[in-house]
Scaffold this active site. Structure first.
Site, PDB file in Angstrom:
ATOM      1  N   GLN A 128       0.827  -1.207   0.000  1.00 27.19           N
ATOM      2  CA  GLN A 128       0.000   0.000   0.000  1.00 27.19           C
ATOM      3  C   GLN A 128       0.864   1.262   0.000  1.00 27.19           C
ATOM      4  O   GLN A 128       1.587   1.523   0.973  1.00 27.19           O
ATOM      5  CB  GLN A 128      -0.881  -0.010   1.261  1.00 27.19           C
ATOM      6  CG  GLN A 128      -1.744   1.218   1.451  1.00 27.19           C
ATOM      7  CD  GLN A 128      -2.534   1.175   2.762  1.00 27.19           C
ATOM      8  OE1 GLN A 128      -2.168   0.442   3.683  1.00 27.19           O
ATOM      9  NE2 GLN A 128      -3.608   1.929   2.851  1.00 27.19           N
ATOM     10  N   GLY A 129       0.779   2.049  -1.058  1.00 27.42           N
ATOM     11  CA  GLY A 129       1.583   3.265  -1.166  1.00 27.42           C
ATOM     12  C   GLY A 129       0.749   4.508  -0.952  1.00 27.42           C
ATOM     13  O   GLY A 129       0.411   5.206  -1.921  1.00 27.42           O
ATOM     14  N   SER A 131       1.169   6.668   2.479  1.00 27.03           N
ATOM     15  CA  SER A 131       1.903   7.653   3.287  1.00 27.03           C
ATOM     16  C   SER A 131       3.196   8.105   2.606  1.00 27.03           C
ATOM     17  O   SER A 131       3.817   7.352   1.846  1.00 27.03           O
ATOM     18  CB  SER A 131       2.267   7.042   4.637  1.00 27.03           C
ATOM     19  OG  SER A 131       1.131   6.534   5.265  1.00 27.03           O
ATOM     20  N   GLU A 246     -10.139  -0.797   5.714  1.00 22.49           N
ATOM     21  CA  GLU A 246      -8.939  -1.144   6.473  1.00 22.49           C
ATOM     22  C   GLU A 246      -9.222  -1.096   7.971  1.00 22.49           C
ATOM     23  O   GLU A 246      -8.796  -1.960   8.731  1.00 22.49           O
ATOM     24  CB  GLU A 246      -7.797  -0.173   6.118  1.00 22.49           C
ATOM     25  CG  GLU A 246      -6.479  -0.514   6.821  1.00 22.49           C
ATOM     26  CD  GLU A 246      -5.303   0.359   6.362  1.00 22.49           C
ATOM     27  OE1 GLU A 246      -5.496   1.268   5.541  1.00 22.49           O
ATOM     28  OE2 GLU A 246      -4.180   0.102   6.840  1.00 22.49           O
ATOM     29  N   SER A 387      -3.715   7.177  13.032  1.00 23.44           N
ATOM     30  CA  SER A 387      -3.361   7.106  14.461  1.00 23.44           C
ATOM     31  C   SER A 387      -4.613   7.193  15.342  1.00 23.44           C
ATOM     32  O   SER A 387      -5.685   7.612  14.890  1.00 23.44           O
ATOM     33  CB  SER A 387      -2.404   8.248  14.814  1.00 23.44           C
ATOM     34  OG  SER A 387      -3.106   9.474  14.805  1.00 23.44           O
ATOM     35  N   ASN A 388      -4.456   6.808  16.612  1.00 21.91           N
ATOM     36  CA  ASN A 388      -5.593   6.874  17.531  1.00 21.91           C
ATOM     37  C   ASN A 388      -6.117   8.302  17.694  1.00 21.91           C
ATOM     38  O   ASN A 388      -7.319   8.513  17.833  1.00 21.91           O
ATOM     39  CB  ASN A 388      -5.210   6.295  18.904  1.00 21.91           C
ATOM     40  CG  ASN A 388      -5.530   4.810  18.985  1.00 21.91           C
ATOM     41  OD1 ASN A 388      -5.606   4.129  17.957  1.00 21.91           O
ATOM     42  ND2 ASN A 388      -5.722   4.295  20.192  1.00 21.91           N
ATOM     43  N   GLU A 389      -5.197   9.275  17.653  1.00 23.04           N
ATOM     44  CA  GLU A 389      -5.636  10.671  17.783  1.00 23.04           C
ATOM     45  C   GLU A 389      -6.513  11.048  16.587  1.00 23.04           C
ATOM     46  O   GLU A 389      -7.541  11.722  16.731  1.00 23.04           O
ATOM     47  CB  GLU A 389      -4.425  11.618  17.864  1.00 23.04           C
ATOM     48  CG  GLU A 389      -3.624  11.514  19.153  1.00 23.04           C
ATOM     49  CD  GLU A 389      -2.701  10.294  19.180  1.00 23.04           C
ATOM     50  OE1 GLU A 389      -2.454   9.683  18.115  1.00 23.04           O
ATOM     51  OE2 GLU A 389      -2.226   9.944  20.286  1.00 23.04           O
TER      52      GLU A 389
HETATM   53  C1  LIG Z   1       4.384  -0.236  11.230  1.00 27.65           C
HETATM   54  C2  LIG Z   1       3.744   0.727  10.267  1.00 27.65           C
HETATM   55  C3  LIG Z   1       3.275   0.240   9.059  1.00 27.65           C
HETATM   56  C4  LIG Z   1       2.724   1.128   8.131  1.00 27.65           C
HETATM   57  N1  LIG Z   1       2.342   0.636   6.911  1.00 27.65           N
HETATM   58  C5  LIG Z   1       1.934   1.504   5.964  1.00 27.65           C
HETATM   59  C6  LIG Z   1       1.675   1.043   4.636  1.00 27.65           C
HETATM   60  O1  LIG Z   1       1.803  -0.152   4.335  1.00 27.65           O
HETATM   61  N2  LIG Z   1       1.309   1.947   3.716  1.00 27.65           N
HETATM   62  C7  LIG Z   1       1.146   3.281   4.002  1.00 27.65           C
HETATM   63  O2  LIG Z   1       0.778   4.030   3.113  1.00 27.65           O
HETATM   64  N3  LIG Z   1       1.387   3.744   5.246  1.00 27.65           N
HETATM   65  C8  LIG Z   1       1.786   2.899   6.226  1.00 27.65           C
HETATM   66  N4  LIG Z   1       2.058   3.361   7.487  1.00 27.65           N
HETATM   67  C9  LIG Z   1       1.984   4.807   7.736  1.00 27.65           C
HETATM   68  C10 LIG Z   1       0.886   5.250   8.685  1.00 27.65           C
HETATM   69  O3  LIG Z   1      -0.371   5.221   8.069  1.00 27.65           O
HETATM   70  C11 LIG Z   1       1.262   6.652   9.197  1.00 27.65           C
HETATM   71  O4  LIG Z   1       2.444   6.497   9.963  1.00 27.65           O
HETATM   72  C12 LIG Z   1       0.178   7.262  10.018  1.00 27.65           C
HETATM   73  O5  LIG Z   1      -0.916   7.629   9.217  1.00 27.65           O
HETATM   74  C13 LIG Z   1       0.678   8.502  10.790  1.00 27.65           C
HETATM   75  O6  LIG Z   1       1.299   9.400   9.923  1.00 27.65           O
HETATM   76  P1  LIG Z   1       2.764   9.984  10.229  1.00 27.65           P
HETATM   77  O7  LIG Z   1       3.675   8.850  10.509  1.00 27.65           O
HETATM   78  O8  LIG Z   1       3.111  10.907   9.113  1.00 27.65           O
HETATM   79  O9  LIG Z   1       2.614  10.792  11.591  1.00 27.65           O
HETATM   80  P2  LIG Z   1       2.031  12.254  11.748  1.00 27.65           P
HETATM   81  O10 LIG Z   1       0.823  12.402  10.899  1.00 27.65           O
HETATM   82  O11 LIG Z   1       3.142  13.245  11.549  1.00 27.65           O
HETATM   83  O12 LIG Z   1       1.584  12.253  13.261  1.00 27.65           O
HETATM   84  C14 LIG Z   1       2.511  12.483  14.325  1.00 27.65           C
HETATM   85  C15 LIG Z   1       1.712  12.567  15.624  1.00 27.65           C
HETATM   86  O13 LIG Z   1       0.801  13.679  15.567  1.00 27.65           O
HETATM   87  C16 LIG Z   1      -0.534  13.244  15.818  1.00 27.65           C
HETATM   88  N5  LIG Z   1      -1.465  14.006  14.974  1.00 27.65           N
HETATM   89  C17 LIG Z   1      -1.345  14.256  13.645  1.00 27.65           C
HETATM   90  N6  LIG Z   1      -2.399  14.949  13.204  1.00 27.65           N
HETATM   91  C18 LIG Z   1      -3.205  15.149  14.271  1.00 27.65           C
HETATM   92  C19 LIG Z   1      -4.455  15.798  14.444  1.00 27.65           C
HETATM   93  N7  LIG Z   1      -5.080  16.392  13.424  1.00 27.65           N
HETATM   94  N8  LIG Z   1      -5.010  15.808  15.691  1.00 27.65           N
HETATM   95  C20 LIG Z   1      -4.385  15.198  16.731  1.00 27.65           C
HETATM   96  N9  LIG Z   1      -3.182  14.577  16.614  1.00 27.65           N
HETATM   97  C21 LIG Z   1      -2.604  14.547  15.403  1.00 27.65           C
HETATM   98  C22 LIG Z   1      -0.554  11.776  15.433  1.00 27.65           C
HETATM   99  O14 LIG Z   1      -1.580  11.085  16.113  1.00 27.65           O
HETATM  100  C23 LIG Z   1       0.826  11.320  15.868  1.00 27.65           C
HETATM  101  O15 LIG Z   1       0.821  11.053  17.260  1.00 27.65           O
HETATM  102  C24 LIG Z   1       2.594   2.511   8.447  1.00 27.65           C
HETATM  103  C25 LIG Z   1       3.035   2.976   9.686  1.00 27.65           C
HETATM  104  C26 LIG Z   1       3.610   2.107  10.588  1.00 27.65           C
HETATM  105  C27 LIG Z   1       4.112   2.668  11.898  1.00 27.65           C
END
Ligand SMILES: Cc1cc2nc3c(=O)[nH]c(=O)nc-3n(C[C@H](O)[C@H](O)[C@H](O)COP(=O)(O)OP(=O)(O)OC[C@H]3O[C@@H](n4cnc5c(N)ncnc54)[C@H](O)[C@@H]3O)c2cc1C
Length: 402
Positions: A128-129, A131, A246, A387-389
Site C-alpha cells: 500500500q503506497g 503515506s 482497512e 493514528s488513535n488521535e
Molecule cells: C508499522 C507501520 C506500518 C505502516 N504501513 C503503511 C503502509 O503499508 N502503507 C502506508 O501508506 N502507510 C503505512 N504506514 C503509515 C501510517 O499510516 C502513518 O504512519 C500514520 O498515518 C501517521 O502518519 P505519520 O507517521 O506521518 O505521523 P504524523 O501524521 O506526523 O503524526 C505524528 C503525531 O501527531 C498526531 N497528529 C497528527 N495529526 C493530528 C491531528 N489532526 N489531531 C491530533 N493529533 C494529530 C498523530 O496522532 C501522531 O501522534 C505505516 C506505519 C507504521 C508505523
C-alpha cells in the site's frame, strides 16, 4: 463471552473447526506464534493462502461473482474467530481486503478480470503506497506526482512506511495528478508494477529488530494509463472507501481474547517473584480482568459493525471506534505478556536463560522469546491505518457532532 449461534451457524463453525484441525499444518502455527510483527512472512502466509484458495475460502470477504465465498457477516466472524483460536497465519490484507474491493467497486472490466484472480491465486502480492514523509495523518498533502505522458503516467516521488514492499510485486498508490485546486481533488489511484526500472525499495528496521516496512522511491517509473482506477482526481474518494475497509469489518477481539486466555493460563504456573503465583497477585488479576472486559466490549462493537454491514449500513465512526480500541488493547495485552515473562524476552538477566529446560515454558503466541519483540512492534498499532488521535477526531466529528 458466550454467543449463541443459530443451528446453521453452529454447523458452519464446526465445519471451519474441522477444516482447521485437519488442514492447518503445525509448522504454520509455530511460524505464526514466533512472528512478532503484524504480518507473517510470505513463506508462511503464502502456503496458508494456497490451502485456503484450494478450499475456495480465501476470498471469505468477497462476493461470489468475483470468486469469493459470499459468506454472511456472521460467517466471516466465525471464520476469523476460529482461525485466531487455531493460531492460523494472518492473511495478506493489502491484496485481499484493501485493493480487491477497490477494484471491484471502481475498476474497469479489464482490471477486474486481470487483477482479482491474481490476488486469489497468489500471483500478485500487494503493498500500500499511501503515506509519504510529511503526509501521514495529513494524507491529502501527498506530493508523489504522476504526469500523463502519452499512453502512460510518469511517476516521481516517494512513499514511506510501506509494509512488505520488499516482498510485493505490485503497489497501489495515491498520486498527485493535479496541483491547481483543493488538495483532495488532485489525487488519483494507480496500480503499479513494482518490477520495473525507476522503483527502488529501501528497508527500514523497526526497534523490534524486524524488517516489515520500507521507503519506496519512484524515478520516472512508467505506469500504463489503463492502470488508473476510477477517474483522474477520484483518488481521495477511493482512499476513503479503502481506509474504512482497512479500519472496520475486522474481527480483532477473537485474537486478543485467545492471547488473554493464554496469558491467564500461564499466570497460573508463573511465579510472582515473591514465592507466590502470579495468578494470586491482586494487581495482576485486576489488569487481566480489565482487559477481559474491554475485549468483550470490543467483540460486541465488532459484531454490531458486521450486523450493520449486513443491512448495508457502514458508519465510519464505528470503524474508527473499533480500530482505536483494538489498537490500545493489542498494546495492553502485549505489555501483559511481556510482564508475564518477567522480561525474559529482553534478556535483561543473562543468568536466567530463556532457552533450555529452566526457561519459562513457551506456549503459543505469547512465547517468552517473542513477547518483548511483539511488545515493541505493537507500538505501531496506534499509528498505522490512521493514528488513535486521528480516529478520535473522526469520532468526535461523526458521532458527537463536534
Ligand atoms: C508499522 C507501520 C506500518 C505502516 N504501513 C503503511 C503502509 O503499508 N502503507 C502506508 O501508506 N502507510 C503505512 N504506514 C503509515 C501510517 O499510516 C502513518 O504512519 C500514520 O498515518 C501517521 O502518519 P505519520 O507517521 O506521518 O505521523 P504524523 O501524521 O506526523 O503524526 C505524528 C503525531 O501527531 C498526531 N497528529 C497528527 N495529526 C493530528 C491531528 N489532526 N489531531 C491530533 N493529533 C494529530 C498523530 O496522532 C501522531 O501522534 C505505516 C506505519 C507504521 C508505523
Amino acid at each position: 463471552m458466550d454467543i449463541d449461534f443459530a443451528p446453521e451457524d453452529a454447523a458452519f463453525r464446526d465445519e471451519v473447526r474441522e477444516f482447521l484441525r485437519t488442514q492447518l499444518p503445525d509448522r504454520l502455527k509455530v511460524g505464526t506464534a514466533l512472528t512478532p510483527s503484524v504480518f507473517v512472512e510470505p513463506d508462511i502466509g503464502q502456503e496458508w493462502t494456497v490451502i485456503l484458495n484450494a478450499k475456495g475460502w480465501l476470498g471469505y470477504q468477497w462476493p461470489v461473482e468475483h470468486g469469493g465465498t459470499g459468506w454472511s457477516p456472521i460467517q466471516r466472524y466465525i471464520f476469523e474467530k476460529e482461525c485466531a483460536l487455531a493460531g492460523a497465519p494472518s492473511l495478506p490484507v493489502m491484496g485481499l481486503k484493501l485493493v480487491a474491493p477497490v477494484i471491484w467497486a471502481f475498476g474497469t472490466k479489464a482490471q477486474k478480470a486481470y487483477y482479482l484472480p491474481r490476488v486469489l491465486s497468489g500471483a500478485d502480492y500487494w503493498c500500500q503506497g499511501f503515506s509519504e514523509p510529511g503526509s501521514g495523518s495529513d494524507l491529502a498533502s501527498l506530493q508523489c506526482k504522476a504526469v500523463r505522458d502519452g499512453d502512460s503516467y510518469l511517476v516521481n516521488g516517494t512513499k514511506l512506511w510501506t509494509t512488505h514492499a520488499h516482498h510485493a510485486n505490485r503497489i497501489f498508490c495515491l498520486v498527485r495528478t493535479d496541483n491547481s485546486g483543493r488538495k483532495q481533488a488532485g489525487i488519483s489511484f494507480l496500480l503499479i508494477d513494482m518490477d520495473q526500472p525507476g522503483i527502488t525499495v529501501r528497508p527500514i528496521k523497526s526497534m523490534a529488530g524486524d524488517h516489515e516496512v520500507n521507503q519506496v522511491f519512484f524515478e520516472d517509473a512508467r505506469v500504463p494509463a489503463e492502470n488508473l482506477v476510477g477517474e483522474e482526481g477520484q483518488g481521495w474518494q477511493i482512499a476513503k472507501f479503502l481506509l474504512e475497509n482497512e479500519r472496520g469489518g475486522a474481527c480483532h477481539a477473537p485474537g486478543l481474547s485467545a492471547d488473554l486466555d493464554q496469558i491467564l493460563l500461564l499466570s497460573r504456573s508463573q511465579g510472582d517473584g515473591r514465592g507466590g503465583k502470579l495468578i494470586n497477585d491482586r494487581n495482576w488479576r485486576q489488569r487481566v480482568a480489565i482487559n477481559r472486559l474491554a475485549v468483550d466490549a470490543l467483540e460486541m462493537i465488532e459484531l454490531k459493525f458486521l450486523a450493520d454491514l449486513a443491512k448495508g449500513v457502514k458508519p465510519a465512526s464505528q470503524a474508527s471506534l473499533a480500530k482505536m480500541l483494538a489498537s490500545s488493547l493489542r498494546q495492553e495485552i502485549d505489555l501483559l505478556a511481556m510482564d508475564l515473562h518477567d522480561f525474559a524476552g529482553l534478556q535483561l538477566d543473562p543468568a536466567r536463560p530463556f532457552y533450555g529446560p529452566d526457561a519459562p515454558q513457551p506456549v503459543g503466541s505469547k512465547d517468552a522469546q517473542v513477547s518483548a519483540a511483539r511488545y515493541l512492534n505493537s507500538r505501531a498499532w496506534t499509528i498505522f491505518g490512521g493514528s488513535n488521535e486521528v480516529q478520535a477526531n473522526i469520532l468526535a466529528g461523526a458521532a458527537l457532532g463536534l
